[in-house]
Motif scaffolding. Structure first.
Motif, mmCIF file in Angstrom:
data_model
loop_
_atom_site.group_PDB
_atom_site.id
_atom_site.type_symbol
_atom_site.label_atom_id
_atom_site.label_comp_id
_atom_site.label_asym_id
_atom_site.label_seq_id
_atom_site.Cartn_x
_atom_site.Cartn_y
_atom_site.Cartn_z
ATOM 1 N N ASN A 48 0.802 -1.217 0.000
ATOM 2 C CA ASN A 48 0.000 0.000 0.000
ATOM 3 C C ASN A 48 0.839 1.273 0.000
ATOM 4 N N TYR A 50 3.688 4.253 -1.700
ATOM 5 C CA TYR A 50 4.054 4.971 -2.917
ATOM 6 C C TYR A 50 5.386 5.651 -2.661
ATOM 7 N N ASN A 210 3.034 -1.298 -10.463
ATOM 8 C CA ASN A 210 2.148 -0.376 -11.144
ATOM 9 C C ASN A 210 1.147 -1.114 -12.031
ATOM 10 N N SER A 331 -2.990 7.676 -8.444
ATOM 11 C CA SER A 331 -3.984 6.599 -8.342
ATOM 12 C C SER A 331 -4.673 6.370 -9.679
ATOM 13 N N ARG A 336 2.525 3.120 -8.193
ATOM 14 C CA ARG A 336 3.012 3.087 -6.818
ATOM 15 C C ARG A 336 4.516 3.256 -6.730
#
Length: 506
Positions: A48, A50, A210, A331, A336
């Motif tokens: 989760n 980035y 990604n 997003s 990410r």
């Protein structure tokens, strides 16, 4: 992790990269290093998170001595005398007046380490760099990496002069603009076709964080070799957004919306002829990417997003503003892990150094400061790190109106995860003398330049990259796979004085 642990696309990229390095025998440059770090990070990242790296490339070779200026009396006087300012601490030649530096005097949390054991070393930024000075002194979100440049292995000045290049290798084509730009961006001098961003894209196709590999490596500064790979291509955007295929998207080209629609459909349909079909497939990918960028950074927000940040309206400011907008739309882009490239030219100041250099650095400072503030507004300051790079540093000695091509230089790292307010590496002596005797014997102060104050790097790009790689998610075990020369430094080489981790990232 061995090559056999990788998927087929990853294995091919890994073996190709290993083969290239074996053939070149040269220093793995910063850009390629970062590409490989993307590979390792892809396996180690939480589900989760980035992270983004933003390279700010200063084309032309930035003059290090008028970017980070000695401020303590002893070293300022040496600097001023060498640069033609005399000993009066006033401006002269290509030396800045000491009185002009008070507003950008750096107040580090710890004194810089000095290669000669001096105490009391002080530095100031160029007077135009007030934004970065504030990030260093107040926000503590900017760090200074001293004297960094390409090295194959640790090198003294005597070894640099030794004709046995097999025993004492050095990066090829030193002091050449095009070659050194390529060395920093790929594994080879000018002519290289594959760089670190493209290698990352190749790996994204096989095992990605990604959703789309298209938006992993993004340039807002035109073509950049380090974003080209075997199967992945760099994705270029302008400061206004996606670069459009106008006949398929712009109703004014042929005067009617139905024409654009028809062309769009023709470019997307499958064809029997293989070349036609491949052309359409590439075009379709471009049109889809354009639509995704338009959704992620809608034109309607251009005038309003980050309006309180105060991005400069020059080229670099607009480039970094677009990077901030792309991060804001991450997003939508399914990203990410991203690496961005922006740039600014004009630093090849053989002449008019005093007239032009401060203005250039002021633009860099203002743009990087605004970009950091934008990441704070987005809530991703701890997840985005920007850093400077350049062809090379320049001579400490004056050529009359400027400085000439050099090697090592000082660079800046900015971000919420940066251990800021500190200097990293070793502060080089202020020296241009050239040894004595035959063969030449060099004093301690003469060891860390290779003539006219051209800095012999005391920190390699491998160490610089490894520090960023560790933050990006690469383990020590993986590091030798990421950085081809890293085992020439640190513990594997019994060189604790050249550590893998320079410490500037949390």
């Amino acid at each position: 992790m061995s090559p056999h642990d990788l998927t087929s696309p990853q294995r091919r990229a890994f073996l190709r990269r290993s083969g290239q390095l074996a053939l070149t025998g040269t220093a793995l440059p910063f850009a390629l290093n970062l590409a490989a770090m993307g590979e390792a990070a892809a396996f180690n990242a939480p589900s989760n998170d980035y992270k983004a790296l933003v390279c700010v490339f200063l084309f032309g070779g930035n003059d290090y001595a008028n970017t980070l200026i000695p401020y303590d009396d002893t070293n300022y006087n040496l600097y001023s005398a060498i640069r033609g300012g005399g000993t009066g601490q006033t401006a002269g030649g290509i030396a800045l007046a000491k009185s002009a530096l008070a507003g950008t005097l750096l107040s580090p949390l710890a004194a810089p380490t000095d290669s000669q054991g001096q105490t009391g070393r002080q530095f100031a930024l160029n007077p135009a760099m007030t934004g970065l000075a504030n990030l260093f002194n107040v926000e503590r979100k900017m760090a200074v990496q001293l004297n960094v440049g390409p090295l194959v292995k640790p090198l003294t000045r005597a070894q640099y002069n030794d004709p046995n290049r097999a025993l004492y290798p050095r990066p090829p084509q030193l002091f050449s603009h095009n070659d050194q730009q390529s060395i920093w961006q790929s594994s080879s001098p000018e002519g290289s076709t594959v760089g670190w961003g493209g290698n990352m894209g190749d790996l994204v196709l096989g095992n990605s964080l990604n959703t789309s590999s298209v938006f992993t490596c993004m340039s807002v500064s035109g073509n950049a070799v380090f974003l080209s790979g075997d199967t992945a291509l760099q994705y270029q955007v302008s400061t206004s957004g996606a670069i459009k295929i106008k006949p398929a998207t712009n109703t004014t080209v042929y005067g009617h919306a139905s024409v654009a629609t028809a062309i769009n459909n023709l470019l997307r349909e499958n064809r029997v002829h293989k070349l036609e079909n491949e052309y359409n497939a590439v075009t379709k990918r471009a049109l889809d990417a354009e639509a995704a960028i338009a959704a992620a950074v809608p034109a309607s927000e251009d005038a309003t997003v980050f309006q309180n940040i105060g991005f400069p309206t020059d080229s670099l400011g607009n480039q970094l503003k677009m990077v901030a907008r792309l991060i804001k739309g991450r997003s939508t882009l399914g990203a990410r892990r991203q690496v961005f490239f922006v740039s600014m030219g004009g630093f090849d100041l053989h002449d008019n150094l005093m007239r032009d250099h401060g203005g250039l650095l002021g633009r860099v400072s203002a743009a990087m400061t605004a970009f950091y503030n934008a990441t704070v507004e987005l809530g991703v300051a701890n997840q985005v790190t920007s850093f400077t790079a350049s062809d090379f540093g320049r001579t400490l000695a004056s050529n009359g109106d400027g400085s000439d091509h050099g090697w090592g230089s000082h660079h800046f790292v900015v971000g919420g995860a940066v251990n800021g307010g500190r200097f990293y590496g070793e502060a080089p002596p202020i020296n241009v003398t050239d040894g004595s005797g035959s063969p030449r014997v060099y004093s301690a102060a003469e060891q860390w330049h290779v003539g006219q104050g051209r800095l012999l790097p005391r920190t390699s790009v491998d160490q610089y990259a490894a520090t960023l790689a560790k933050w990006f998610g690469v383990t020590d075990t993986e590091m030798p796979q990421v950085l081809a020369n890293i085992n020439n430094f640190g513990t594997p080489a019994s060189r604790a004085d050249y550590p893998w981790d320079m410490g500037f990232m949390a």
